[in-house]
Design a protein around this motif. Structure first.
Motif, mmCIF file in Angstrom:
data_model
loop_
_atom_site.group_PDB
_atom_site.id
_atom_site.type_symbol
_atom_site.label_atom_id
_atom_site.label_comp_id
_atom_site.label_asym_id
_atom_site.label_seq_id
_atom_site.Cartn_x
_atom_site.Cartn_y
_atom_site.Cartn_z
ATOM 1 N N LEU A 1 0.824 -1.211 0.000
ATOM 2 C CA LEU A 1 0.000 0.000 0.000
ATOM 3 C C LEU A 1 0.855 1.256 0.000
ATOM 4 C CD1 LEU A 1 -2.697 -1.024 2.641
ATOM 5 C CD2 LEU A 1 -2.968 -0.949 0.151
ATOM 6 N N ASP A 2 0.626 2.118 -0.988
ATOM 7 C CA ASP A 2 1.295 3.415 -1.041
ATOM 8 C C ASP A 2 0.380 4.431 -0.354
ATOM 9 O OD1 ASP A 2 2.595 5.750 -1.554
ATOM 10 O OD2 ASP A 2 2.833 5.416 -3.710
ATOM 11 N N ARG A 3 0.594 4.620 0.929
ATOM 12 C CA ARG A 3 -0.286 5.469 1.718
ATOM 13 C C ARG A 3 -0.213 6.942 1.304
ATOM 14 N NH1 ARG A 3 1.539 1.124 4.400
ATOM 15 N NH2 ARG A 3 0.237 0.076 5.965
ATOM 16 N N SER A 4 0.938 7.357 0.791
ATOM 17 C CA SER A 4 1.060 8.754 0.361
ATOM 18 C C SER A 4 0.125 9.046 -0.809
ATOM 19 C CB SER A 4 2.509 9.070 -0.016
ATOM 20 O OG SER A 4 2.927 8.303 -1.132
ATOM 21 N N GLN A 5 -0.064 8.071 -1.699
ATOM 22 C CA GLN A 5 -1.009 8.246 -2.801
ATOM 23 C C GLN A 5 -2.449 8.293 -2.289
ATOM 24 O OE1 GLN A 5 -0.365 8.761 -6.247
ATOM 25 N NE2 GLN A 5 1.581 9.224 -5.241
ATOM 26 N N THR B 1 -2.804 12.809 6.529
ATOM 27 C CA THR B 1 -1.423 12.388 6.323
ATOM 28 C C THR B 1 -1.306 10.873 6.485
ATOM 29 O OG1 THR B 1 -0.920 12.804 8.659
ATOM 30 C CG2 THR B 1 -0.475 14.587 7.099
ATOM 31 N N PRO B 2 -0.332 10.245 5.825
ATOM 32 C CA PRO B 2 -0.180 8.786 5.942
ATOM 33 C C PRO B 2 0.080 8.356 7.387
ATOM 34 C CG PRO B 2 1.128 9.626 4.119
ATOM 35 C CD PRO B 2 0.653 10.821 4.897
ATOM 36 N N ALA B 3 -0.435 7.206 7.751
ATOM 37 C CA ALA B 3 -0.186 6.624 9.077
ATOM 38 C C ALA B 3 0.607 5.340 8.901
ATOM 39 C CB ALA B 3 -1.496 6.340 9.793
ATOM 40 N N TYR B 4 1.698 5.243 9.624
ATOM 41 C CA TYR B 4 2.545 4.058 9.544
ATOM 42 C C TYR B 4 2.590 3.289 10.863
ATOM 43 C CZ TYR B 4 3.970 6.421 5.291
ATOM 44 O OH TYR B 4 3.958 7.051 4.057
ATOM 45 N N THR B 5 2.005 3.869 11.894
ATOM 46 C CA THR B 5 1.847 3.167 13.172
ATOM 47 C C THR B 5 0.389 3.242 13.587
ATOM 48 O OG1 THR B 5 2.381 5.198 14.385
ATOM 49 C CG2 THR B 5 4.184 3.645 13.983
ATOM 50 N N TYR B 6 -0.021 2.264 14.343
ATOM 51 C CA TYR B 6 -1.402 2.240 14.844
ATOM 52 C C TYR B 6 -1.666 3.428 15.760
ATOM 53 C CZ TYR B 6 -5.377 0.448 17.547
ATOM 54 O OH TYR B 6 -6.575 0.302 18.192
ATOM 55 N N VAL B 7 -0.737 3.737 16.659
ATOM 56 C CA VAL B 7 -0.875 4.906 17.533
ATOM 57 C C VAL B 7 -0.724 6.171 16.698
ATOM 58 C CG1 VAL B 7 0.129 6.169 19.475
ATOM 59 C CG2 VAL B 7 -0.072 3.680 19.582
ATOM 60 N N ALA B 8 -1.625 7.119 16.895
ATOM 61 C CA ALA B 8 -1.623 8.345 16.101
ATOM 62 C C ALA B 8 -0.431 9.234 16.442
ATOM 63 C CB ALA B 8 -2.923 9.117 16.324
ATOM 64 N N ARG B 9 0.066 9.923 15.437
ATOM 65 C CA ARG B 9 1.104 10.918 15.670
ATOM 66 C C ARG B 9 0.538 12.086 16.465
ATOM 67 N NH1 ARG B 9 5.627 11.434 10.930
ATOM 68 N NH2 ARG B 9 5.942 9.205 10.596
ATOM 69 N N GLN B 10 1.403 12.715 17.229
ATOM 70 C CA GLN B 10 1.068 13.871 18.059
ATOM 71 C C GLN B 10 0.078 13.529 19.178
ATOM 72 O OE1 GLN B 10 -0.175 16.962 15.321
ATOM 73 N NE2 GLN B 10 1.939 17.404 14.750
ATOM 74 N N LEU B 11 -0.138 12.251 19.433
ATOM 75 C CA LEU B 11 -0.966 11.852 20.567
ATOM 76 C C LEU B 11 -0.181 12.008 21.861
ATOM 77 C CD1 LEU B 11 -3.563 10.277 21.715
ATOM 78 C CD2 LEU B 11 -2.009 8.319 21.729
ATOM 79 N N ALA B 12 1.071 11.527 21.859
ATOM 80 C CA ALA B 12 1.840 11.500 23.108
ATOM 81 C C ALA B 12 3.329 11.555 22.819
ATOM 82 C CB ALA B 12 1.507 10.234 23.898
ATOM 83 N N THR C 1 -3.456 9.513 0.604
ATOM 84 C CA THR C 1 -3.759 10.809 1.217
ATOM 85 C C THR C 1 -3.738 11.947 0.207
ATOM 86 O OG1 THR C 1 -1.433 11.046 1.880
ATOM 87 C CG2 THR C 1 -2.960 10.098 3.494
ATOM 88 N N LYS C 2 -2.842 11.876 -0.792
ATOM 89 C CA LYS C 2 -2.713 12.968 -1.751
ATOM 90 C C LYS C 2 -3.768 12.916 -2.850
ATOM 91 C CE LYS C 2 2.311 13.509 -1.210
ATOM 92 N NZ LYS C 2 3.628 13.352 -1.895
ATOM 93 N N LYS C 3 -4.049 11.731 -3.365
ATOM 94 C CA LYS C 3 -4.908 11.618 -4.541
ATOM 95 C C LYS C 3 -6.355 11.245 -4.225
ATOM 96 C CE LYS C 3 -1.395 12.351 -7.298
ATOM 97 N NZ LYS C 3 -1.274 13.612 -8.067
ATOM 98 N N VAL C 4 -6.549 10.443 -3.192
ATOM 99 C CA VAL C 4 -7.899 9.965 -2.892
ATOM 100 C C VAL C 4 -8.578 10.840 -1.847
ATOM 101 C CG1 VAL C 4 -9.279 8.013 -2.075
ATOM 102 C CG2 VAL C 4 -7.252 7.614 -3.494
ATOM 103 N N LEU C 5 -7.915 11.050 -0.727
ATOM 104 C CA LEU C 5 -8.507 11.832 0.354
ATOM 105 C C LEU C 5 -8.385 13.329 0.078
ATOM 106 C CD1 LEU C 5 -7.114 9.667 3.259
ATOM 107 C CD2 LEU C 5 -9.493 9.771 2.498
ATOM 108 N N ALA C 6 -7.173 13.787 -0.151
ATOM 109 C CA ALA C 6 -6.903 15.184 -0.533
ATOM 110 C C ALA C 6 -7.590 16.185 0.388
ATOM 111 C CB ALA C 6 -7.341 15.416 -1.983
ATOM 112 N N ASP C 7 -7.618 15.863 1.664
ATOM 113 C CA ASP C 7 -8.307 16.730 2.624
ATOM 114 C C ASP C 7 -7.382 17.186 3.752
ATOM 115 O OD1 ASP C 7 -7.944 14.350 3.928
ATOM 116 O OD2 ASP C 7 -10.048 14.030 4.443
ATOM 117 N N GLY C 8 -6.082 17.042 3.537
ATOM 118 C CA GLY C 8 -5.126 17.399 4.580
ATOM 119 C C GLY C 8 -4.695 16.219 5.417
#
Length: 542
Positions: free
Chosen positions: A317-321, A332-343, A323-330
């Motif tokens: 899975l190319d997660r960057s594609q 960002t790709p997630a590579y860990t189950y725990v969310a970024r900027q959570l802790a 977020t950029k092409k399908v979602l295009a709503d700001g």
């Protein structure tokens, strides 16, 4: 919550909530009066927090109910029904809350300590259908109660008197105060629960409310309802709106059209619609501590019981594609189950998700190698068919199509059959395990990785993918008990747990949650919390 479920940032740093305001718009000129018009993405299925939990219900309860605490505009825990934010005693294991004597239910009843006791007992019991009884784990006897080994009356919560609530924990929980903002811990009017019995919360008229607003006009199946002022609310001066109208809007184009017509004051948009409006002067990006992911079914006999096949799916899975092409709503790709900027991991000074990001995230060649080996290990020959389950909202459908296309393109002899169905049917299929992959979201309840990890432990009622990892379970258990007061050991347990997920892949992280909102520029005072539901109760129009 998509269970939640409902959802604080880092224990060490708190992000600033987004307040709404600024420039003019066509839709703003069309809007008059003191009624706020909002949308929800899915149907409202219940108002009983002991027997159901999803984002729509929690969004409604956030604006019509209150617990011991609420979040303020700076995302800090603030008093609500409790008169103050209390410090624990008994080496961090006892909390004593004094309740406001002027807090009332919408029927005029006083909000009492017994209302919290009885609500928590209902929600923690083995018969609770919310899937959220696990959130009470750590309160004395909660685990034994949730598993049916003890009656709910043994829960470590009691009413010392009419307005004093006492909570006993089995071990220190440094994040306990942050948990108290969750709808799962809201009280229930004891008299109303007794009066309505099994019908409690099945209609807006079969419940009473202790927050600034009370829900009206929901008959249990309709897709629109109202929140009207609770005349008995203790802090009337802080409330400026007369009414909040909500309706279900699943399609982003429809949401945009309604906003332009002045029929929505806050419209959530996604996909192509969001992509075309990223420069709109009324657009607000709202970051949430949530991860959209695909849960995999690891049950014995299922194709994805094989670890190498799961690893292959992730690397294909190319997660960057996405977020950029399908979602295009700001987003960002997630590579860990725990969310970024959570802790932030205080032992390293780094964002936890960032430091635990795998070195390899997209590698089609390696994915095909793993796929070939995994099929051989599993004894699978010929075409492989995987069932992908998701809700029928437009953005989820778009992600389903992306997953289907990417996986079929990058992994030989794979066919992905997509099923996007209404939320009520989806929840039943999810709980029954009728999927190989299913799209869902975990939106943080409080700002600590353990909140993410808990639902993937082997005995958790929301472990619909049958994850059974002894090392993972042991790390989460140790962090929740013997290592709770040791910062070094606690965060070592957290890293172990995430490392196990990175290797065993019971879930495929897809993208981090960033919402695109079209907002009436005359609307002000709305608080978007990175963790938790949007709070419109203090909003007003300029």
């Amino acid at each position: 919550m998509v269970k939640m479920k409902r959802l604080l940032v880092s224990m060490a740093a708190v992000a600033v909530a987004v307040s709404l305001g600024a420039c003019g718009s066509k839709s703003a000129k069309q809007r008059n009066g003191n009624t706020l018009k909002l949308m929800q993405n899915t149907e409202l299925l219940s108002l009983d927090n002991s027997n159901y939990a999803d984002l729509t219900m929690w969004n409604v309860l956030e604006n019509s109910m209150e617990g011991l605490y609420r979040q303020d505009a700076d995302n800090r825990v603030a008093p609500a029904i409790a008169t103050s934010v209390v410090k624990p005693t008994n080496n961090g294991k006892t909390y004593t809350f004094h309740l406001r004597k002027n807090a009332k239910w919408s029927n005029g009843d006083s909000v009492t300590a017994a209302d919290f006791v009885n609500s928590w007992r209902r929600s923690a019991s083995a018969t609770s259908r919310s899937g959220y009884n696990y959130i009470f784990s750590g309160i004395k006897n909660a685990d034994a109660i949730s598993s049916g080994k003890l009656p709910a009356t043994k829960l470590g919560v009691s009413a010392a008197d009419k307005y004093t609530l006492k909570v006993e924990l089995e071990h220190p929980m440094p994040y306990f105060s942050k948990m108290m903002i969750l709808p799962a811990f809201f009280p229930q009017d004891t008299a109303a629960v007794k009066k309505y019995g099994k019908a409690y919360g099945t209609k807006s008229s079969k419940m009473v409310y202790n927050g600034p607003f009370q829900v009206t006009g929901w008959n249990g199946t309709n897709d629109s309802w109202q929140l009207k002022r609770n005349v008995h609310y203790y802090d009337k001066e802080a409330i400026h709106l007369n009414e909040i109208d909500m309706q279900v809007v699943k399609d982003a184009n429809t949401a945009h059209d309604l906003f332009e017509k002045g029929e929505l004051d806050d419209a959530t948009i996604t996909g192509v619609t969001a992509q075309g409006l990223q420069k709109d002067k009324n657009l607000q990006h709202v970051s949430k501590a949530g991860t959209y992911y695909a849960r995999l079914n690891l049950k014995a006999g299922k194709t994805l019981h094989n670890k190498k096949l799961r690893q292959a799916l992730s690397l294909a899975l190319d997660r960057s594609q996405l977020t950029k092409k399908v979602l295009a709503d700001g987003s960002t790709p997630a590579y860990t189950y725990v969310a970024r900027q959570l802790a932030e991991d205080p032992t390293t000074g780094k964002d936890f998700a960032t430091e635990m990001t795998p070195k390899r995230s997209y590698d089609v060649k390696k994915a095909r190698q793993l796929w070939k080996t995994g099929l051989k290990e599993a004894g699978v020959k010929g075409q492989v068919t995987l069932q992908l389950l998701g809700m029928d909202a437009t953005d989820i459908k778009n992600v389903s199509q992306f997953l289907q296309g990417e996986l079929e393109k990058n992994l030989p002899n794979l066919k992905v059959e997509v099923r996007n169905i209404p939320s009520n049917s989806y929840n039943k299929e999810q709980a029954s395990g009728h999927f190989d992959l299913e799209q869902t979201l975990w939106l943080a309840d409080f700002g600590d990785p353990i909140n993410f990890f808990s639902i993937l432990t082997s005995k958790n009622p929301q472990n619909y993918g049958h994850n059974a990892d002894k090392t993972f379970d042991a790390a989460v258990k140790a962090a929740s008990s013997k290592n709770a007061q040791s910062e070094k050991n606690y965060w070592q347990n957290m890293r172990t747990a995430q490392r196990q997920l990175n290797n065993n892949m019971p879930v495929l992280p897809l993208y981090s949650m960033v919402e695109s909102h079209l907002v009436n520029p005359k609307l002000t005072g709305v608080e978007y919390h990175p963790v938790g539901e949007n709070d419109y109760t203090r909003a007003s129009f300029k």
